[in-house]
Enzyme design. Structure first.
Site, PDB file in Angstrom:
ATOM      1  N   ASP A   1       0.714  -1.454   0.124  1.00  0.00           N
ATOM      2  CA  ASP A   1       0.300   0.077   0.525  1.00  0.00           C
ATOM      3  C   ASP A   1       1.030   1.028   0.091  1.00  0.00           C
ATOM      4  O   ASP A   1       2.381   1.613   0.239  1.00  0.00           O
ATOM      5  CB  ASP A   1      -0.523   0.112   0.816  1.00  0.00           C
ATOM      6  CG  ASP A   1      -2.329  -1.044   1.048  1.00  0.00           C
ATOM      7  OD1 ASP A   1      -2.517  -1.541   0.603  1.00  0.00           O
ATOM      8  OD2 ASP A   1      -2.872  -1.808   2.010  1.00  0.00           O
TER       9      ASP A   1
ATOM     10  N   ASP B   1      -7.043  -1.122  -3.965  1.00  0.00           N
ATOM     11  CA  ASP B   1      -8.178  -0.698  -3.433  1.00  0.00           C
ATOM     12  C   ASP B   1      -8.816  -0.158  -4.115  1.00  0.00           C
ATOM     13  O   ASP B   1      -9.857  -0.211  -4.250  1.00  0.00           O
ATOM     14  CB  ASP B   1      -7.673  -0.530  -2.207  1.00  0.00           C
ATOM     15  CG  ASP B   1      -6.437  -1.125  -1.488  1.00  0.00           C
ATOM     16  OD1 ASP B   1      -6.976  -2.234  -1.637  1.00  0.00           O
ATOM     17  OD2 ASP B   1      -5.590  -0.848  -0.697  1.00  0.00           O
TER      18      ASP B   1
END
Length: 134
Positions: free
Chosen positions: A95, A111
């Site tokens: 991430d 995401d």
């Protein structure tokens, strides 16, 4: 492309500001879902992802003529595959996008695809799905 740059150039936990007080890149390795929910439970994500991919593929096949719905399903599929590949290869997802003006989970492109895809599908179902209205 952004993920490759982040992995190659930022240490785990390192942050680089993109737009001050708005968005930064922060390199983290997430073994869970958003906000590290179910951290380390990879088998749960494998099962959920495989089921989701099958369901989305069946829905996509039957979505002819519904552009917004099809785009949403495609984004969901792409996001699920992106995170699934990371989980299979590395046992975590990388991430990197951190919203600086609010307390929000650090996320990745997959995401974002999942989120935008779900929003598109919900909009289609609420406003454009004639079968649901009948």
């Amino acid at each position: 492309m952004v993920k490759a740059w982040v992995v190659a150039n930022l240490a785990i936990g390192q942050t680089v500001t993109l737009i001050p007080h708005i968005i930064s890149l922060t390199h983290i390795q997430n073994t869970g879902a958003a906000f590290s929910i179910l951290e380390g439970q990879q088998w749960v994500f494998y099962i959920i992802t495989i089921i989701a991919l099958v369901v989305v593929a069946v829905l996509w096949r039957d979505s002819r003529g519904h552009l917004l719905y099809r785009i949403g399903l495609t984004l969901i599929f792409a996001g699920a595959i992106g995170n699934f590949i990371d989980r299979i290869r590395q046992q975590y997802v990388t991430d990197m996008f951190q919203v600086d003006f609010m307390n929000f989970a650090i996320f990745n492109v997959a995401d974002a695809c999942l989120t935008i895809g779900v929003i598109a599908v919900v909009i289609h179902l609420i406003f454009f799905d004639q079968q649901a209205k009948a």
